[in-house]
Design a protein around this motif. Structure first.
Motif, PDB file in Angstrom:
ATOM      1  N   GLU A 171       6.966   2.580   1.793  1.00 41.41           N
ATOM      2  CA  GLU A 171       7.789   2.509   2.987  1.00 41.41           C
ATOM      3  C   GLU A 171       8.661   1.254   2.926  1.00 41.41           C
ATOM      4  O   GLU A 171       8.189   0.157   2.622  1.00 41.41           O
ATOM      5  CB  GLU A 171       6.908   2.463   4.235  1.00 41.41           C
ATOM      6  CG  GLU A 171       6.102   3.727   4.474  1.00 41.41           C
ATOM      7  CD  GLU A 171       6.992   4.947   4.672  1.00 41.41           C
ATOM      8  OE1 GLU A 171       8.068   4.793   5.295  1.00 41.41           O
ATOM      9  OE2 GLU A 171       6.612   6.030   4.207  1.00 41.41           O
ATOM     10  N   GLN A 223       0.799  -1.215   0.000  1.00 42.53           N
ATOM     11  CA  GLN A 223       0.000   0.000   0.000  1.00 42.53           C
ATOM     12  C   GLN A 223       0.840   1.277   0.000  1.00 42.53           C
ATOM     13  O   GLN A 223       0.326   2.360  -0.255  1.00 42.53           O
ATOM     14  CB  GLN A 223      -0.925   0.010   1.223  1.00 42.53           C
ATOM     15  CG  GLN A 223      -1.904  -1.148   1.233  1.00 42.53           C
ATOM     16  CD  GLN A 223      -2.801  -1.163   0.022  1.00 42.53           C
ATOM     17  OE1 GLN A 223      -3.393  -0.145  -0.331  1.00 42.53           O
ATOM     18  NE2 GLN A 223      -2.895  -2.312  -0.643  1.00 42.53           N
ATOM     19  N   SER A 224       2.125   1.152   0.288  1.00 41.49           N
ATOM     20  CA  SER A 224       2.979   2.336   0.320  1.00 41.49           C
ATOM     21  C   SER A 224       4.382   1.959  -0.128  1.00 41.49           C
ATOM     22  O   SER A 224       4.677   0.791  -0.373  1.00 41.49           O
ATOM     23  CB  SER A 224       3.029   2.924   1.730  1.00 41.49           C
ATOM     24  OG  SER A 224       3.819   2.098   2.578  1.00 41.49           O
TER      25      SER A 224
END
Length: 397
Positions: free
Chosen positions: A191, A188-189
């Motif tokens: 990171e 989702q990211s």
């Protein structure tokens, strides 16, 4: 790149705007362009939009522009027109009564650099082979490792999208990966913790890797319609973190995900051999390239080019280009270094690690300098000047 024209008078301007350097569509109005753009959002576009009223400029508000579109608006010499164009995010506003050909050439040529800067300076390269065993995975893995080793300022990512049980993880000493490309595409990211948890592996300070599928049944994930855009979105997002992304898609198959990845790529490398059966298979793929507008970004790589029974460069060129608009060349050749490659493949070792001075590696370094560590302009000023491109634009105006 696609250069799209939007004109008020469709019938008057119904002529072929396709040439050697651009894949062009002509549209009746901005709504028609929006429909086209929605289906081609992974391609770079230059929109030349001719307007006569402020309302036509206001129509641009209907488009949610992303960073892969460059807009050249052509209208009357009116401050209100140019101010509104600037407010709506138009890149260039030109007075259509005083169009300067040299100026237009510069804008179109420089648009690719500007789009590249917006998207980030990373390069996405796709590698595919005409059939199994031609060396696609060997070339891609060794390229990724060599670029990372010899250009430590560059961050390199290798993605394994082959739809058979992957073997690249063995060469990178990741024997049993717990997560693969199927897992990481759903992050989702961007990171790092999430990426590393879902399949991203750090092999060195600047070389990263996502393993391919480890079960044959996982290849079904590549064909699910709901997953395809997820994979594409992942590639677009991850570009922010890497200078070079090398994607191995294995043997070419006319499947949606493979086609879409090649559509969005900056470069496509097609690996073949110099024999008659390989040339015949390659000819089928070249037909697809010719029709898909991928000509400019496709590079044909001949592996084991000097093997016994190989055809010559000229013979290959004639076979590939027969009956097509473009003249396809063999862009780079790698030598028949069977002695080193066979040993490395059998032992699941990279050639660049065991035999860094092998003939294969000399050819690979030449390939790096030719296609990767260079300043690129896909369409040069000279190329544009030598086409009928601007004669057609003048006729249209």
């Amino acid at each position: 790149m696609v250069i799209a024209y939007v004109s008020q008078n469709y019938e008057e301007n119904r002529f072929d705007l396709y040439d050697e350097f651009t894949d062009i569509e002509n549209f009746l109005n901005i709504k028609e362009f929006i429909s086209y753009y929605a289906a081609n959002k992974n391609r770079d576009l230059v929109l030349l939009y001719k307007v006569d009223t402020l309302e036509e400029i206001e129509a641009l508000e209907q488009i949610s522009f992303s960073n892969n579109i460059y807009i050249i608006l052509m209208g009357k010499d009116d401050v209100a027109f140019s101010l509104l164009a600037g407010k709506l995010g138009v890149d260039v506003y030109l007075n259509y009564e005083k169009i300067d050909t040299d100026e237009l050439i510069s804008y179109i040529t420089n648009s690719q650099n500007i789009i590249k800067q917006r998207k980030g300076n990373s390069n996405v390269s796709v590698f595919t082979g005409i059939n199994g065993g031609v060396g696609t995975t060997t070339i891609t893995m060794n390229l990724a490792k060599t670029i990372a080793d010899e250009y430590p300022q560059k961050n390199v990512l290798f993605l394994d999208f082959t739809d058979t049980k992957a073997v690249s993880n063995l060469f990178f000493d990741v024997i049993q990966p717990t997560k693969t490309i199927v897992d990481i595409a759903g992050v989702q990211s961007l990171e790092l913790d999430e990426l590393f948890h879902n399949g991203l592996i750090k092999l060195s300070n600047n070389l990263f890797f996502v393993p391919g599928i480890q079960k044959h049944t996982d290849k079904e994930e590549f064909s699910r319609a709901e997953n395809i855009q997820v994979f594409l979105n992942f590639i677009m997002k991850i570009k922010e973190r890497f200078d070079f992304i090398l994607i191995d898609i294995g043997t070419f198959k006319d499947k949606d995900l493979e086609v879409d990845i090649q559509e969005m790529a900056d470069d496509i490398f097609v690996v073949t051999e110099f024999n008659i059966p390989s040339m015949s298979i390659l000819k089928t793929y070249i037909d697809i390239i010719d029709k898909s507008g991928w000509y400019n970004k496709t590079h044909i790589i001949a592996n084991r080019a000097d093997a016994y029974g190989s055809v010559t460069h000229e013979e290959a060129k004639k076979i590939l280009s027969k009956g097509l608009k473009h003249n396809f060349e063999i862009d780079h050749s790698l030598p028949n270094d069977a002695l080193h490659l066979r040993e490395c493949w059998n032992e699941a070792k990279l050639v660049c690690e065991l035999y860094p001075d092998a003939p294969f590696m000399d050819g690979l370094r030449e390939m790096i300098k030719k296609f990767f560590i260079v300043d690129e302009n896909a369409i040069t000023r000279e190329q544009l000047c030598n086409t009928s491109f601007f004669a057609k634009v003048k006729k249209w105006l």
